[in-house]
Design a protein around this motif. Structure first.
Motif, PDB file in Angstrom:
ATOM      1  N   LYS A 230      44.923  48.310  45.854  1.00  0.00           N
ATOM      2  CA  LYS A 230      43.797  48.319  44.779  1.00  0.00           C
ATOM      3  C   LYS A 230      43.687  46.768  44.353  1.00  0.00           C
ATOM      4  O   LYS A 230      42.501  46.396  44.152  1.00  0.00           O
ATOM      5  N   ILE A 231      44.660  46.201  44.176  1.00  0.00           N
ATOM      6  CA  ILE A 231      44.289  44.641  43.500  1.00  0.00           C
ATOM      7  C   ILE A 231      43.462  44.099  44.758  1.00  0.00           C
ATOM      8  O   ILE A 231      42.599  42.962  44.181  1.00  0.00           O
ATOM      9  N   SER A 232      43.883  44.187  45.761  1.00  0.00           N
ATOM     10  CA  SER A 232      43.028  43.209  46.828  1.00  0.00           C
ATOM     11  C   SER A 232      41.524  43.700  46.696  1.00  0.00           C
ATOM     12  O   SER A 232      40.771  42.885  47.176  1.00  0.00           O
ATOM     13  N   GLU A 233      41.301  44.732  46.637  1.00  0.00           N
ATOM     14  CA  GLU A 233      39.856  45.371  46.659  1.00  0.00           C
ATOM     15  C   GLU A 233      39.418  44.832  45.230  1.00  0.00           C
ATOM     16  O   GLU A 233      38.225  44.367  45.317  1.00  0.00           O
ATOM     17  N   HIS A 234      40.144  44.954  44.423  1.00  0.00           N
ATOM     18  CA  HIS A 234      39.593  44.540  42.957  1.00  0.00           C
ATOM     19  C   HIS A 234      39.290  43.002  43.160  1.00  0.00           C
ATOM     20  O   HIS A 234      38.342  42.295  42.764  1.00  0.00           O
ATOM     21  N   ALA A 235      40.268  42.205  43.875  1.00  0.00           N
ATOM     22  CA  ALA A 235      40.068  40.642  43.888  1.00  0.00           C
ATOM     23  C   ALA A 235      38.889  40.350  44.783  1.00  0.00           C
ATOM     24  O   ALA A 235      38.081  39.582  44.358  1.00  0.00           O
ATOM     25  N   LYS A 236      38.469  41.160  45.615  1.00  0.00           N
ATOM     26  CA  LYS A 236      37.469  41.029  46.568  1.00  0.00           C
ATOM     27  C   LYS A 236      36.035  41.131  45.770  1.00  0.00           C
ATOM     28  O   LYS A 236      35.013  40.368  45.838  1.00  0.00           O
ATOM     29  N   GLU A 237      36.182  42.417  44.958  1.00  0.00           N
ATOM     30  CA  GLU A 237      34.902  42.394  44.107  1.00  0.00           C
ATOM     31  C   GLU A 237      34.878  41.358  43.059  1.00  0.00           C
ATOM     32  O   GLU A 237      33.468  40.948  42.906  1.00  0.00           O
ATOM     33  N   LEU A 238      35.801  40.898  42.341  1.00  0.00           N
ATOM     34  CA  LEU A 238      35.455  40.051  41.557  1.00  0.00           C
ATOM     35  C   LEU A 238      35.101  38.686  42.105  1.00  0.00           C
ATOM     36  O   LEU A 238      34.075  37.939  41.481  1.00  0.00           O
ATOM     37  N   LEU A 239      35.484  38.377  43.123  1.00  0.00           N
ATOM     38  CA  LEU A 239      35.224  37.116  43.894  1.00  0.00           C
ATOM     39  C   LEU A 239      33.805  37.227  44.356  1.00  0.00           C
ATOM     40  O   LEU A 239      33.040  36.175  44.308  1.00  0.00           O
ATOM     41  N   SER A 240      33.421  38.327  44.851  1.00  0.00           N
ATOM     42  CA  SER A 240      32.021  38.458  45.219  1.00  0.00           C
ATOM     43  C   SER A 240      30.970  38.424  44.110  1.00  0.00           C
ATOM     44  O   SER A 240      29.847  38.037  44.171  1.00  0.00           O
ATOM     45  N   ALA A 241      31.494  38.995  43.132  1.00  0.00           N
ATOM     46  CA  ALA A 241      30.691  38.923  41.943  1.00  0.00           C
ATOM     47  C   ALA A 241      30.441  37.677  41.217  1.00  0.00           C
ATOM     48  O   ALA A 241      29.247  37.410  40.916  1.00  0.00           O
ATOM     49  N   GLN A 242      31.488  37.140  41.117  1.00  0.00           N
ATOM     50  CA  GLN A 242      31.473  35.786  40.602  1.00  0.00           C
ATOM     51  C   GLN A 242      30.490  34.563  41.367  1.00  0.00           C
ATOM     52  O   GLN A 242      29.933  33.755  40.883  1.00  0.00           O
ATOM     53  N   ALA A 243      30.592  34.841  42.681  1.00  0.00           N
ATOM     54  CA  ALA A 243      29.673  33.966  43.654  1.00  0.00           C
ATOM     55  C   ALA A 243      28.326  34.090  43.497  1.00  0.00           C
ATOM     56  O   ALA A 243      27.582  33.248  43.904  1.00  0.00           O
ATOM     57  N   ALA A 244      27.986  35.346  43.131  1.00  0.00           N
ATOM     58  CA  ALA A 244      26.487  35.485  42.806  1.00  0.00           C
ATOM     59  C   ALA A 244      25.713  35.144  41.548  1.00  0.00           C
ATOM     60  O   ALA A 244      24.560  35.373  41.408  1.00  0.00           O
ATOM     61  N   LEU A 245      26.477  34.271  40.833  1.00  0.00           N
ATOM     62  CA  LEU A 245      25.968  34.018  39.582  1.00  0.00           C
ATOM     63  C   LEU A 245      25.221  32.557  39.730  1.00  0.00           C
ATOM     64  O   LEU A 245      25.706  31.655  40.220  1.00  0.00           O
TER      65      LEU A 245
END
Length: 188
Positions: A106-121
């Motif tokens: 679950k942490i791995s999934e969460h990490a991928k979501e966080l990294l993709s979200a902050q890359a789109a700013l």
């Protein structure tokens, strides 16, 4: 919509406690194509969230390991997730290890979501998301995985203290900058 109109509309939705403390700002370089525009959100005259061109993306976290080692991120694990791993491993893994495996996944999934979200700013993304915010409901904005939508919803005057208090558990799973604005709004 022009930046000045968009900014006025966003500021009209700002909760009364943050008026004067919270500021949206954007700069652009029309005649310098190699210069990217910068968009930021400031709290008490300090830039809290900078959104540059996509080539200069923000990095709160660099790797998945940083997220796994961050003790502030609390990831709840459900019985269904543990049961799914138990079935996947055909019961050959000890019970205490099942929880560790489920949490790590679950942490791995969460990490991928966080990294993709902050890359789109970026500035262009901010204006697109801000326009989307103005046309969607508060509930959709809060439940979204988009960092900027979450922030805009949290500082909105239509979100009351009771709703903020009810969001405490879901905020633990959000990006650290979203948690920052959540705490700012709770204390404001």
């Amino acid at each position: 919509m022009s930046w000045s109109k968009l900014k006025k509309q966003l500021e009209s939705f700002l909760c009364p406690a943050l008026v004067g403390k919270f500021e949206y700002s954007a700069t652009g370089y029309r005649y310098l194509p190699d210069k990217s525009g910068i968009c930021y959100i400031a709290v008490d005259k300090k830039n809290v969230l900078n959104m540059n061109d996509i080539t200069n993306s923000i990095r709160w976290y660099q790797t998945e390991l940083e997220i796994k080692n961050d003790s502030d991120i609390q990831i709840p694990i459900s019985d269904e997730e543990i049961e799914a791993i138990r079935k996947e491993t055909k019961g050959s893994v000890p019970e205490d290890r099942l929880k560790v495996i489920a949490r790590n996944r679950k942490i791995s999934e969460h990490a991928k979501e966080l990294l993709s979200a902050q890359a789109a700013l970026s500035k262009s993304n901010f204006t697109v998301v801000a326009n989307k915010f103005l046309t969607t409901s508060i509930e959709e904005s809060i439940e979204s995985n988009d960092i900027v939508l979450n922030i805009l919803a949290l500082v909105d005057r239509r979100v009351g203290k009771k709703r903020l208090l009810n969001m405490a558990e879901t905020m633990k799973l959000k990006h650290p900058i979203v948690q920052y604005f959540y705490k700012l709004r709770l204390n404001g």
